[in-house]
Enzyme design. Structure first.
Site, PDB file in Angstrom:
ATOM      1  N   GLY A   9      -6.581  46.656  91.514  1.00  0.00           N
ATOM      2  CA  GLY A   9      -6.335  46.986  92.908  1.00  0.00           C
ATOM      3  C   GLY A   9      -4.935  46.696  93.398  1.00  0.00           C
ATOM      4  O   GLY A   9      -4.671  46.781  94.605  1.00  0.00           O
ATOM      5  N   THR A  10      -4.016  46.371  92.495  1.00  0.00           N
ATOM      6  CA  THR A  10      -2.651  46.059  92.943  1.00  0.00           C
ATOM      7  C   THR A  10      -1.993  47.266  93.610  1.00  0.00           C
ATOM      8  O   THR A  10      -1.271  47.117  94.603  1.00  0.00           O
ATOM      9  CB  THR A  10      -1.777  45.574  91.781  1.00  0.00           C
ATOM     10  OG1 THR A  10      -1.897  46.479  90.676  1.00  0.00           O
ATOM     11  CG2 THR A  10      -2.177  44.187  91.334  1.00  0.00           C
ATOM     12  N   GLY A  11      -2.223  48.468  93.080  1.00  0.00           N
ATOM     13  CA  GLY A  11      -1.606  49.660  93.668  1.00  0.00           C
ATOM     14  C   GLY A  11      -2.128  49.951  95.058  1.00  0.00           C
ATOM     15  O   GLY A  11      -1.360  50.229  95.986  1.00  0.00           O
ATOM     16  N   CYS A  12      -3.449  49.883  95.213  1.00  0.00           N
ATOM     17  CA  CYS A  12      -4.062  50.089  96.533  1.00  0.00           C
ATOM     18  C   CYS A  12      -3.545  49.051  97.525  1.00  0.00           C
ATOM     19  O   CYS A  12      -3.195  49.367  98.669  1.00  0.00           O
ATOM     20  CB  CYS A  12      -5.583  49.971  96.441  1.00  0.00           C
ATOM     21  SG  CYS A  12      -6.370  51.069  95.249  1.00  0.00           S
ATOM     22  N   THR A  60      -5.470  41.907  87.967  1.00  0.00           N
ATOM     23  CA  THR A  60      -4.543  42.808  88.666  1.00  0.00           C
ATOM     24  C   THR A  60      -5.239  44.069  89.167  1.00  0.00           C
ATOM     25  O   THR A  60      -4.583  45.055  89.502  1.00  0.00           O
ATOM     26  CB  THR A  60      -3.375  43.195  87.743  1.00  0.00           C
ATOM     27  OG1 THR A  60      -3.899  43.799  86.549  1.00  0.00           O
ATOM     28  CG2 THR A  60      -2.535  41.985  87.371  1.00  0.00           C
ATOM     29  N   LYS A 104       6.780  52.265  91.110  1.00  0.00           N
ATOM     30  CA  LYS A 104       6.384  50.939  90.655  1.00  0.00           C
ATOM     31  C   LYS A 104       6.552  50.841  89.139  1.00  0.00           C
ATOM     32  O   LYS A 104       5.982  51.637  88.397  1.00  0.00           O
ATOM     33  CB  LYS A 104       4.936  50.668  91.059  1.00  0.00           C
ATOM     34  CG  LYS A 104       4.697  50.778  92.565  1.00  0.00           C
ATOM     35  CD  LYS A 104       3.230  50.682  92.928  1.00  0.00           C
ATOM     36  CE  LYS A 104       2.441  51.867  92.408  1.00  0.00           C
ATOM     37  NZ  LYS A 104       1.052  51.882  92.908  1.00  0.00           N
TER      38      LYS A 104
END
Length: 272
Positions: free
Chosen positions: A210-213, A208, A176
């Site tokens: 928690g975008t990765g989770c 933003t 990412k």
């Protein structure tokens, strides 16, 4: 397309923006069924992580075992696995109870506010045990730098990092690129077949958290529903983008996404 059962093995975020809470929302919003095995409790809000309470490894394994033997899973997703013992326990349980079930491994190391969520001595256990089990790993650039030892300051460096991760025995890597400067976000999906490049306009927002989770769980939902990996990634990216745009504007720090963006409450009127 089947509903798709996803077992999520990760930490809890009391603020509801990341971790297990974001994972549950994402899978549900994409039509899947989410079950959980919680690895740690955090006292967390939009401004940071204020406390962490680890869950005993035997109980983590028990959570996984009872869900897998009763409900089952079409995909697995791992998030916060804070130390070596947790990583070893989770990997042992996956090998025993869910061999062959595709795993989306998000190598969570640092929270959005900067709090370390993975002990430094656990990185080697992550590389040795978890990454080879995964159907795809989803590191951001700082995490990929830790895993590879490479500096990643531009897109050519992202390609080198993808190659390095694949050379470590990873089946697939979704790298990412949101940490890079510039008007667009570029993500790279690398497999033995080559690299697929995804690009979208960058959204200027502080919401933003928690975008990765969310992205990793959305990918897991796609795999659980029988989607090919590139298609699951494309849908997951579109969902995360929509959820950022629909963010409710909560909190004083890094706010949560609008995970329910796919849900139309008006449809319930017909059932009243």
């Amino acid at each position: 397309m089947s509903i798709g059962r996803v077992l999520i093995i990760a930490g809890s975020d009391s603020g509801g923006g990341a971790g297990i809470q974001a994972d549950l929302k994402a899978v549900t919003a994409l039509g899947g069924y989410a079950a959980t095995a919680i690895t740690a409790l955090t006292a967390q809000d939009t401004q940071g992580v204020h406390g962490v309470l680890p869950i005993p490894t035997d109980f983590i394994r028990q959570q996984m075992r009872v869900v897998l033997r009763d409900i089952g899973a079409d995909a697995l997703k791992t998030g916060m696995l804070h130390d070596s013992a947790t990583i070893e326990a989770v990997c042992d349980e996956i090998a025993a109870e869910a061999p062959g079930v595709p795993l989306v491994a998000d190598p969570v190391m640092v929270a959005k506010g900067g709090h370390a969520l993975l002990r430094p001595d656990a990185v080697e256990a992550l590389k040795r045990r978890l990454l080879p089990l995964a159907a795809v790993i989803t590191p951001n650039l700082p995490e990929a730098e830790v895993l590879t030892g490479l500096a990643i300051a531009d897109e050519p460096a992202m390609h080198r990092a993808v190659a390095a991760l694949l050379a470590m025995g990873v089946t697939a890597v979704l790298l990412k690129g949101g940490h890079l400067e510039g008007p667009v976000v570029v993500d790279l999906l690398g497999t033995a077949a080559g690299v697929v490049r995804y690009e979208s306009p960058k959204i200027d927002s502080r919401h933003t958290h928690g975008t990765g989770c969310t992205l990793a769980s959305a990918v897991a939902a796609g795999l659980a529903q029988g989607m090919a990996l590139p298609d699951a990634v494309a849908r997951a990216r579109a969902y995360v983008r929509a959820a950022i745009l629909a963010a409710p504007g909560l909190g004083q720090g890094h706010g949560p996404l609008g995970h329910g963006v796919t849900i139309d409450p008006a449809r319930l009127e017909a059932l009243r």
